[in-house]
Design an enzyme around this catalytic site. Structure first.
Site, PDB file in Angstrom:
ATOM      1  N   HIS A  15       3.307 -11.392   7.240  1.00 42.91           N
ATOM      2  CA  HIS A  15       3.658 -11.856   8.338  1.00 42.91           C
ATOM      3  C   HIS A  15       4.827 -13.063   7.872  1.00 42.91           C
ATOM      4  CE1 HIS A  15       4.044 -13.492  12.464  1.00 42.91           C
ATOM      5  NE2 HIS A  15       4.008 -14.471  11.968  1.00 42.91           N
ATOM      6  N   GLU A  21       3.835  -5.062   8.648  1.00 47.17           N
ATOM      7  CA  GLU A  21       3.236  -6.014   9.360  1.00 47.17           C
ATOM      8  C   GLU A  21       2.475  -5.117  10.687  1.00 47.17           C
ATOM      9  OE1 GLU A  21       5.706  -8.215  11.744  1.00 47.17           O
ATOM     10  OE2 GLU A  21       4.234 -10.051  11.597  1.00 47.17           O
ATOM     11  N   ASN A  33      -5.068   1.135 -22.407  1.00 47.01           N
ATOM     12  CA  ASN A  33      -5.845   1.866 -23.513  1.00 47.01           C
ATOM     13  C   ASN A  33      -7.069   2.335 -23.346  1.00 47.01           C
ATOM     14  OD1 ASN A  33      -4.628   2.761 -26.349  1.00 47.01           O
ATOM     15  ND2 ASN A  33      -6.628   1.837 -26.851  1.00 47.01           N
TER      16      ASN A  33
END
Lengths: 685, 120
Positions: free
Chosen positions: A48, A70, A401
């Protein structure tokens, strides 16, 4: 008045990126199915705020994109929609897109609109919207209603408590009068007798006549705030032909300039492109740290006044020496504490670097169909901001990794009698003047045989070399080394562990790995707490003092001339335990005059930079000390072989050696220069 | 000169509102959420309150409700800064005691025009 909105953008970007980080963290915290309302609210609020700000500051693409997020979040918040994995995923992707959009806008780069639209479509689909809803067309609606009227009759009766919303009828009449000729008639019939009158309530009503060519919408706007708090009737007046026409022309003339000014105001947006982004980096410091500093400053002032009292005495008595010593030792303590506290200002908790990992693990485990739990500890361990910014990428690489190569798939884990949920731990802690970061996985561990095989085929080791486990595991940090059978999308994109080690070393740190087959691997990163201070070994060459970073020193030794091999046309090498190490004469590199040129008179300091060892020939070793690094580049200019300078206790300047670039330098000029070096040195002196 | 309390959890919005209003000669006091605003309102008086709706700790509607309970704030205008231009939010705001609203996004000129209208 026109206000340049650009000045607020720096703050806007800063808070938006913080908001996005919050959204990401909270989205990962969301429980599918039954979402905690406070969590949803926090996410909603972040979206918002970004939407509100971006609209206000003219970033319309960002505003319309966040609007969709929103809306979706609003539905979740109101309970109209259940939190599903799909929603979380789409929102996480949206966070990424938004972050990219904002970075691109901040850095004046290109926004990847194709990607934005793709994700926008995902959001639209979730929301069940027709793509490209006519959002922007909304405001201009009621142009057609009642435009032809000659004026309006308005009956306005505020409800008794209307005044208590801060609305004032006089204000509204004033605005109405601006639209045209206004006649006001007050109806006081509702007034009670004085004994019944409550001063805070409204008892009056008004009959108004507004003459002129007035749009009903403009009247509605004026009463918009009191709708429901009053009785309001607005009726068009019967037309009055003769008077009306003159009125018409007058108001039209009045109106004419307006569109002109409003179009004249438009151009500023195009100016945006010309502006240069002022990327000012800032840091948030907790008030405690600043308070500490102020306290410390107070103590320093006390010490100073104590010492200056001693200095003011007419004659200095021996009895005062004791006091002077006290004062000086107090000053020393103050200075040290002050230094520590000032350094702490640049320190941020490592959670700033850690916070991206929950998301990373979440995303990757999804892609790779692995089940992985992430545990983090020591998030509050503090680290210099600059180090933090630079350690991010190596950390990501190591974690990727571990996920990709370390943790096995659920089936393999189950078959090996392990929990199908893999575990990755990220720990941070302080140890001495260093910060230690560990990345631990409970996966399969490094494959010793495959590493040896690969190293032999790459010519890194010989078949008959006998190496300890430690040395073997260390091979993965060698350039061009990758054992991954399939180059996956996750890691092994050509960027190897060698880059990780190089980046960490560039920060003055180190990285090591230990591993146990079937039980997992542990990467340990050791970093200096700050880049502003360095542990150094001072060495003397001629009349100059140089500082060698302690982390790059392996050992220092007296020279045994028998171990020196002078190779024709190349540098001298020193034989140290079956290793041949090139010798670099520091006086030679920097053209410094020194009496000490015989091997027996000087010392060798074996240093390592980017995996290469060299022996620096220096006159003498002095002490080890912490030095404050001053940039040579900003104060003078970049000098090859030197990473910076520092000021020593006696006020002289010492240069700090950049080991990696010295090695490069010695390779470039070493051999050719060797014959003539005597002359060079003489000239320089 | 009139004194305005500007409440918004977004620092950039606060900066913008405050800069605009100060530039027009108003006295501006900032607060980052409802709780901070209420604290400031109890120790000083204002001629106008402008508040965001969605804020952590205490939202704008609760703030306005609480402020209206204070005698010094009973009749002063209070404006909501809101992105929710839907009718029910406005209705809620009015029920809480808000005078009116300024719908985001707005530009400094619109903000000043509205405020000058309210303060007369």
């Amino acid at each position: 008045m026109s206000i340049d909105m650009k000045q607020f953008l720096v703050t806007f970007y800063e808070e938006s990126f913080e908001g996005l980080d919050t959204m990401e963290t909270e989205l990962l915290n969301l429980d599918i199915g039954e979402a905690d309302s406070e969590t949803v609210n926090t996410i909603f609020r972040a979206a918002h705020s970004i939407k509100g700000g971006s609209g206000t500051f003219g970033l319309n693409d960002v505003a319309s994109f966040t609007h969709l997020m929103e809306t979706l979040l609003d539905e979740v918040r109101d309970g109209r929609r259940q939190v599903s994995q799909q929603i979380v995923d789409v929102l996480l992707t949206s966070v990424d897109v938004l972050r990219d959009m904002l970075s691109a806008l901040r850095d004046e780069g290109e926004v990847d609109m194709a990607r934005v639209q793709a994700v926008q479509q995902l959001l639209d689909e979730l929301l069940g919207n027709e793509p490209e809803a006519a959002e922007s067309a909304a405001p201009q609606e009621s142009n057609s209603t009642g435009a032809e009227s000659q004026g309006w009759k308005i009956h306005f009766r505020p409800h008794p408590d209307m005044l208590q919303t801060g609305n004032d009828p006089v204000r509204m009449f004033r605005e109405l009068a601006l639209l045209g000729e206004l006649k006001i008639e007050c109806d006081t019939s509702g007034l009670p007798t004085l004994d019944k009158l409550v001063a805070e309530e409204s008892y009056l009503a008004w009959n108004l006549e507004l003459h002129g060519d007035v749009d009903k919408a403009s009247i509605d706007v004026i009463f918009e705030w009191v709708e429901g708090d009053c009785d309001l009737v607005v009726d068009p007046m019967a037309s009055q032909p003769a008077a009306a026409q003159t009125d018409n022309t007058v108001t039209e003339e009045k109106k004419a300039p307006e569109p002109a000014t409003s179009t004249a105001k438009k151009p500023p947006p195009s100016e945006k492109r010309h502006s240069t982004t002022t990327e000012s980096s800032s840091i948030r410091v907790s008030i405690d740290k600043i308070d500490d500093l102020i306290n410390m400053m107070g103590e320093l002032v006390i010490t100073q006044s104590m010492l200056s009292q001693l200095g003011e005495a007419e004659e200095f008595e021996t009895a005062q020496i004791e006091k002077l010593r006290d004062g000086l030792s107090q000053l020393e303590r103050n200075t040290r504490e002050m230094q520590e506290n000032v350094m702490r200002i640049r320190m941020l908790p490592i959670s700033f670097a850690f916070q991206r990992f929950p998301r990373l693990v979440h995303d990757l485990s999804g892609t790779l169909h692995k089940k992985i739990e992430l545990k983090m500890s020591g998030e509050n361990t503090e680290l210099d901001k600059t180090v933090m910014e630079k350690i991010g990428d190596p950390l990501v690489h190591l974690v990727r990794n571990s996920i990709d190569h370390g943790i096995e798939s659920p089936e393999v884990r189950l078959a090996a009698g392990k929990d199908e949920m893999g575990l990755i731990e990220l720990n941070a802690c302080h140890e001495g003047g260093n910060i230690i970061i560990e990345i631990i996985d409970d996966g399969a561990g490094l494959n010793r045989e495959r590493i040896i095989e690969k190293a032999i085929s790459n010519g890194l080791i010989n078949e008959d070399d006998s190496l300890s486990d430690e040395q073997i595991y260390d091979l993965i940090f060698q350039p061009g080394f990758s054992t991954a059978e399939v180059v996956s999308d996750v890691s092994g994109r050509g960027v190897g562990m060698d880059v990780v080690r190089r980046n960490i070393r560039a920060l003055g740190g180190s990285v090591e790995v230990t591993s146990r087959p079937g039980q997992g691997s542990k990467f340990t990163i050791r970093l200096p707490l700050t880049l502003a201070i360095l542990d150094g070994q001072s060495v003397r060459v001629g009349n100059d003092i140089y500082i060698i970073p302690l982390v790059s020193i392996i050992e220092s030794l007296q020279v045994n001339p028998a171990d020196i091999n002078s190779l024709r046309g190349s540098a001298d090498v020193y034989r140290l335990r079956d290793e041949y190490i090139p010798i670099v004469r520091v006086y030679d590199i920097f053209n410094v005059h020194t009496e000490i040129k015989n091997w027996e008179d000087g010392l060798l300091v074996i240093v390592e930079g980017e995996g290469i060892k060299v022996a620096l020939f220096v006159d003498d070793l002095l002490g080890q000390q912490q030095v404050v690094i001053k940039s040579l580049e900003t104060n003078f200019k970049k000098v090859e072989g030197i990473s910076g300078a520092t000021i020593l206790g006696d006020g002289t300047v010492a240069l700090i050696l950049d080991i990696a670039s010295m090695i490069q330098l010695s390779r470039d000029n070493g051999p050719e220069k060797t014959p003539g070096r005597q002359d060079n040195a003489e000239q320089a002196a | 000169m009139a004194k305005i309390l500007a409440v918004d959890d977004s620092a950039s919005m606060r900066q913008m509102v405050s800069f605009t209003l100060k530039g027009a000669g108003f006295d501006v006091v900032e607060a980052a959420d409802g709780v901070e605003a209420l604290g400031k309102a109890k120790s000083q008086t204002f001629d106008l309150v402008i508040s965001d709706v969605n804020m952590p700790k205490m939202d704008g509607l609760t703030l306005i409700k609480e402020l209206r309970k204070l005698p010094a704030f009973k009749f002063i205008p209070m404006l909501m800064l809101t992105t929710e231009s839907t009718a029910d939010k406005k209705q809620e705001g009015r029920a809480a005691g808000a005078t009116g609203w300024i719908v985001k996004p707005f530009n400094p000129e619109q903000l000043l025009a509205t405020i000058k209208k309210v303060l007369g």
